[in-house]
Design an enzyme around this catalytic site. Structure first.
Site, short mmCIF file in Angstrom:
data_model
loop_
_atom_site.label_atom_id
_atom_site.label_comp_id
_atom_site.label_asym_id
_atom_site.label_seq_id
_atom_site.Cartn_x
_atom_site.Cartn_y
_atom_site.Cartn_z
N CYS A 73 -20.11 16.63 75.73
CA CYS A 73 -20.56 15.25 75.95
C CYS A 73 -22.07 15.19 76.17
CB CYS A 73 -19.77 14.63 77.10
SG CYS A 73 -19.85 12.82 77.11
N HIS A 82 -13.69 15.62 76.14
CA HIS A 82 -13.46 16.23 77.45
C HIS A 82 -12.01 16.72 77.52
CE1 HIS A 82 -17.19 14.98 79.36
NE2 HIS A 82 -17.03 13.77 78.87
#
Length: 485
Positions: free
Chosen positions: A334, A432
């Protein structure tokens, strides 16, 4: 069905409120009681995505799992995600509401209280009992006037309170008795009992202490809870515990290093690796150099450009570039993905003020931050080997460039995500939860020269069961249930 409720507040932050509520959720579920967790206001950059496309604190997601429920935005209607020392993004009912400095937020809170009560009332219609978790300290009388997280909520919703103190910190008698002394008498009247958490050694040595607290406060003694060694197998919400991740894994043959960024986010991505016996996971604190290792992971961040600057101030950029020159691998998750590119642009001032930052240049991509936030559960497979994964996206920004033509993952909806360097040693993704899948994690460890036979998700549920049994043995759960209203 309209549930009764009881609230668990603490004498301070990180006294074990989240863990105790999770354990009680599992214990009551095992008793056949329909239970739901609730936290009026949370502050954490470790968040979870819900099925309806919102986000809540990671602790409430774990508590929902303990209760056999899917996470829902009503379980944590107000989530604060720190972006600086004095400011935070405000997430209301799962969506970004705005941002405010700490002082400004005091004026905003009362506007949020009706939404908090509405979420609570909806949740009560789904369960027999709601376990409510407070935030920070019950004795923050300087913040009491506008409070919606502790006694302000308890009084508004007429929910009785159990106060938790942490003996491992020292001074627990003073913390509990002192809370009774400083808070408003009407607030103190909401407290029906207390729990002392994290006792080490012979518990009988504190019998007199428990009696002294009960006598001084008039509150019921609901239990002295010994330190629960299995806590490390459960996802943590506070970044304060990150430095403990490497404990017990120093002998691992696979060396993984993670720079602890000031605004590190969604760091439970690392939990499955921390649980691996064959992995020595080093959380690199400020002032330390990144040691020689097999893999450097750049984690998520709530303030990517600010954390990129912090990374460079620490000299970690030099360490990472040297690591790559030596043939080491790097994985960006991310915000870490964004940092690995050539530039990060923030034309709208999403993270503070408009600026353009130079990244590490290890991937030929550019990122533009934007106000649209991607919040979605995802599944798919890695492009190189076709191994499945499940996870979620939670990010602001679009990343483009030649390296995206070598994506790391292919999502079930047909999209591709991430990027891989031409030599395959630097990779990144917006996904994630990547390492929670046992097959995916085992493949990564195999590429690093190790192996895995760990069933991570099963281990989390086993730890919740052991925690429930631990609380059944040391807490008066029957009295807690009958005290709810």
């Amino acid at each position: 069905m309209t549930a009764r409720a009881i609230m668990f507040q603490g004498t301070g932050s990180n006294v074990g409120k989240s863990l105790i509520v999770a354990g009680l959720c599992r214990a009551l579920t095992r008793r056949g009681i329909a239970v739901a967790p609730f936290k009026p206001q949370n502050m954490s950059n470790n968040a979870a995505v819900t099925a309806e496309g919102g986000e809540i604190g990671r602790a409430q997601a774990l508590q929902a799992r303990a209760a056999g429920l899917a996470p829902h935005v009503d379980m944590n209607p107000v989530l604060l995600k720190p972006q600086s020392e004095t400011g935070a993004q405000i997430v209301l009912c799962g969506k970004v509401f705005g941002a405010a400095k700490a002082r400004e937020f005091q004026a905003v809170k009362q506007r949020l209280l009706p939404h908090v009560i509405e979420s609570f009332e909806r949740l009560k219609r789904t369960a027999e009992i709601v376990l409510v978790e407070g935030a920070g300290s019950a004795s923050e009388i300087n913040l009491r006037a506008a409070d919606i997280a502790n006694m302000g909520f308890a009084r508004a919703a007429d929910v009785p309170v159990v106060l938790i103190g942490d003996i491992d910190r020292g001074g627990v008698i003073a913390s509990l008795v002192g809370t009774k002394t400083v808070i408003d008498p009407a607030d103190a009247a909401m407290i029906v009992g207390f729990i002392v958490n994290r006792m080490r050694g012979d518990p009988t040595l504190f019998d007199a202490g428990m009696a002294a607290i009960a006598e001084a406060t008039g509150w019921a003694n609901l239990g002295l809870v010994p330190y629960f060694a299995g806590a490390g197998r459960l996802p943590a919400e506070d970044a304060y515990s990150l430095s403990e991740q490497e404990a017990g894994h120093a002998g691992g043959t696979i060396r993984i290093s993670v720079p602890v960024l000031p605004r590190i986010a969604n760091f439970d991505d690392l939990d499955p690796l921390a649980a691996e016996p064959d992995v020595a996971l080093t959380m690199v604190e400020a002032g330390q150099a990144i040691p020689a290792c097999d893999l450097v992971i750049l984690p998520g961040s709530k303030a990517t450009i600010a954390d990129l600057k912090a990374l460079k101030r620490e000299g970690w950029d030099v360490d990472i570039l040297a690591h790559v020159r030596r043939g080491g691998r790097v994985l960006g998750l991310c915000g870490g993905y964004q940092m690995l590119g050539r530039t990060i642009a923030d034309p709208e001032g999403i993270e503070g003020y408009p600026e353009l930052a130079e990244g590490l240049g290890l991937l030929d991509v550019e990122t533009v931050l934007c106000s649209d936030k991607s919040l979605v559960e995802v599944s798919g497979e890695t492009v190189a080997d076709g191994l499945a994964f499940r996870g979620y996206e939670m990010h602001m920004g679009r990343t483009t460039g030649p390296a995206t033509e070598r994506p790391l993952v292919r999502l079930a909806d047909g999209r591709v995500d991430g990027a891989v360097s031409p030599d395959g040693r630097v990779a990144a993704t917006y996904v994630h939860g990547f390492f929670a899948d046992d097959r995916q994690r085992a493949a990564w460890l195999d590429r690093l020269g190790g192996a895995s036979d760990l069933a991570y998700e099963r281990g989390v549920d086993d730890a919740l069961d052991r925690l429930a049994e631990h609380l059944e043995a040391h807490v008066d759960i029957d009295r807690i249930v009958t005290s709810a209203r």
